[in-house]
Scaffold this motif. Structure first.
Motif, short mmCIF file in Angstrom:
data_model
loop_
_atom_site.label_atom_id
_atom_site.label_comp_id
_atom_site.label_asym_id
_atom_site.label_seq_id
_atom_site.Cartn_x
_atom_site.Cartn_y
_atom_site.Cartn_z
N ALA A 290 0.95 -1.95 0.24
CA ALA A 290 0.17 0.11 -0.43
C ALA A 290 0.87 1.32 -0.09
O ALA A 290 0.36 2.25 -0.53
N LYS A 291 1.94 1.34 0.98
CA LYS A 291 2.36 2.32 0.69
C LYS A 291 3.47 2.64 -0.34
O LYS A 291 3.74 4.26 -0.85
N ARG A 292 3.72 1.96 -1.66
CA ARG A 292 4.05 1.94 -3.01
C ARG A 292 3.27 2.32 -3.54
O ARG A 292 3.83 3.34 -4.24
N LEU A 293 2.33 1.81 -3.57
CA LEU A 293 1.19 2.50 -4.35
C LEU A 293 0.80 3.47 -4.08
O LEU A 293 0.02 3.78 -5.42
N SER A 294 0.67 3.86 -2.91
CA SER A 294 0.14 5.42 -2.51
C SER A 294 0.41 6.76 -2.79
O SER A 294 0.36 7.76 -3.61
N ALA A 295 2.09 6.64 -4.28
CA ALA A 295 2.65 7.33 -4.22
C ALA A 295 2.30 8.42 -5.47
O ALA A 295 2.36 8.75 -6.08
N ASP A 296 1.18 7.00 -6.21
CA ASP A 296 0.15 7.09 -7.58
C ASP A 296 -1.13 6.71 -7.63
O ASP A 296 -2.19 7.50 -8.57
N TYR A 297 -1.94 6.79 -6.50
CA TYR A 297 -3.16 5.73 -6.53
C TYR A 297 -3.50 6.37 -5.14
O TYR A 297 -3.05 6.50 -4.01
N LYS A 298 -4.28 6.44 -5.00
CA LYS A 298 -5.77 5.97 -2.78
C LYS A 298 -5.76 4.99 -3.57
O LYS A 298 -6.29 4.18 -3.99
N VAL A 299 -5.91 4.58 -1.90
CA VAL A 299 -4.87 2.83 -1.89
C VAL A 299 -5.80 2.59 -0.40
O VAL A 299 -6.42 3.85 0.49
N VAL A 300 -7.13 1.60 -0.48
CA VAL A 300 -7.66 1.13 0.52
C VAL A 300 -7.59 -0.29 0.70
O VAL A 300 -7.65 -1.06 -0.17
N ILE A 301 -8.19 -0.45 2.23
CA ILE A 301 -7.17 -2.07 2.74
C ILE A 301 -8.41 -2.01 3.43
O ILE A 301 -8.43 -1.30 4.37
N LEU A 302 -9.62 -2.81 3.43
CA LEU A 302 -10.49 -3.75 3.69
C LEU A 302 -10.04 -4.57 4.68
O LEU A 302 -9.44 -5.29 4.14
N GLU A 303 -10.79 -4.62 5.64
CA GLU A 303 -10.10 -5.80 6.60
C GLU A 303 -12.16 -6.47 6.98
O GLU A 303 -12.69 -5.71 7.67
N CYS A 304 -12.13 -6.90 6.05
CA CYS A 304 -13.49 -8.00 5.79
C CYS A 304 -13.73 -8.28 7.40
O CYS A 304 -13.48 -8.54 8.32
N PHE A 305 -15.81 -8.71 7.74
CA PHE A 305 -15.16 -9.07 9.33
C PHE A 305 -15.00 -10.44 9.49
O PHE A 305 -15.06 -11.17 8.26
N GLY A 306 -14.29 -10.43 10.57
CA GLY A 306 -13.52 -11.69 11.07
C GLY A 306 -11.44 -11.53 10.98
O GLY A 306 -10.97 -12.04 11.12
N TYR A 307 -11.26 -10.36 10.25
CA TYR A 307 -10.23 -9.76 10.06
C TYR A 307 -9.50 -9.10 10.65
O TYR A 307 -10.47 -7.73 10.76
N GLY A 308 -7.92 -9.11 11.04
CA GLY A 308 -7.83 -7.52 11.42
C GLY A 308 -8.05 -7.73 12.46
O GLY A 308 -8.85 -8.33 13.65
#
Length: 319
Positions: free
Chosen positions: A85-103
């Protein structure tokens, strides 16, 4: 003889009582520590999805949005995807979703069907006030949900970039075994936590390239204790055969750009892995496969390559 039997019964009852007592203490301690640890180490923002808490992490400010979706059983998706995500964020908006049961997210007993999971993803993105169309970047089983999303809501998905992602026909060859829902008791009883304390953690290769900080590795290990074998993950696992069957023999939409990063380890160990991904291609002009050296969690060791090659692909095919 009767006296000996009475003594034996008493001893057994004492042993059972001690075991039950220890399990109760373990379960209560586990629940308390889960709450303390999650509040202390929480990353990202908490949003309301269908009356439950779901965790999300947003970074970058590009015109296009990449949504990272984790594989089955990934304990802490935010931590897991952070270097990529850190590397992609240099060019894009980046979203990480933790679906139910995760994180840091809640668990749910709602059916883990393609329809429900995609509905939750769409609701989460709306709660975050992030408009599409999106570039979905699924790892492993999320490849199925991403395909379902793109087929059913084509205006919301402008591309899919998979990371050793699952394909529907894989369960035609090998069905996934079902897990007993009673295995969730191992999670709620705190046994996973107890075992983790007793045994040294095993190096799973996550930090082979030193992408992750010590704190991130710590959070990932704690999340394994929180989420290992919870009811949501078990139910999702038991839905794999049904969810893939729903998309048997389906190909990607003809106009949808797709890039699949496949693990060389997966390709070498499973002769069907590459052909399965070739089967879902409907337009080879804009749907590509790239094999990278590494194991199933390719982003653990190939974040730089994935970010660079994704940018090239997006610049070329996603208008």
């Amino acid at each position: 003889m009767r006296k000996a039997l009475r003594i034996t019964r008493k001893v057994l009852l004492w042993i059972i009582g001690i075991i039950v007592g220890l399990l109760i203490i373990s379960a209560v301690t586990h629940k308390i520590l889960n709450s303390i640890e999650k509040n202390k180490y929480k990353i990202g923002q908490t949003i309301n999805v269908d009356g439950k808490n779901m965790q999300a992490y947003v970074t970058g400010s590009g015109k296009k949005t990449i949504v990272l979706l984790s594989g089955l059983g990934t304990a802490s998706p935010i931590t897991d995807f952070m270097p990529l995500a850190k590397r992609l964020s240099a060019d894009y908006k980046v979203v990480i979703l933790e679906c139910f049961g995760y994180g840091f997210s809640d668990t749910t007993k709602e059916e883990r069907s393609n329809a429900n999971i995609v509905k939750e993803i769409r609701t989460a993105l709306k709660e975050l006030k992030i408009n599409g169309p999106y570039i979905l970047m699924p790892h492993s089983i999320s490849g199925i949900y991403s395909m379902y999303y793109a087929i059913n809501y084509p205006k919301e998905v402008e591309a899919i970039i998979g990371i050793d992602e699952s394909t529907p026909n894989q369960t035609k060859i090998n069905k996934d075994a079902n897990m007993s829902p009673y295995l969730a008791l191992i999670n709620t009883s705190g046994i996973v936590r107890d075992v983790t304390y007793l045994l040294q953690s095993v190096d799973d290769g996550m930090n082979k390239n030193n992408y992750y900080s010590n704190e991130q590795v710590k959070v990932k290990n704690m999340a394994t204790v929180w989420n290992g074998g919870n009811i949501s993950v078990i139910n999702e696992s038991n839905m794999v055969n049904k969810n893939t069957k729903e998309l048997y023999d389906v190909k990607y939409p003809n106009k949808l750009p797709v890039l699949s990063f496949l693990s060389k380890d997966s390709v070498d160990s499973d002769k069907e892995w590459l052909p399965l991904h070739e089967q879902v291609i409907s337009n080879s002009d804009i749907q590509k496969i790239q094999v990278l050296s590494g194991k199933h969690y390719l982003h653990w060791t190939n974040a730089d390559k994935i970010a660079k090659m994704s940018k090239e692909f997006i610049s070329t095919y996603v208008k």
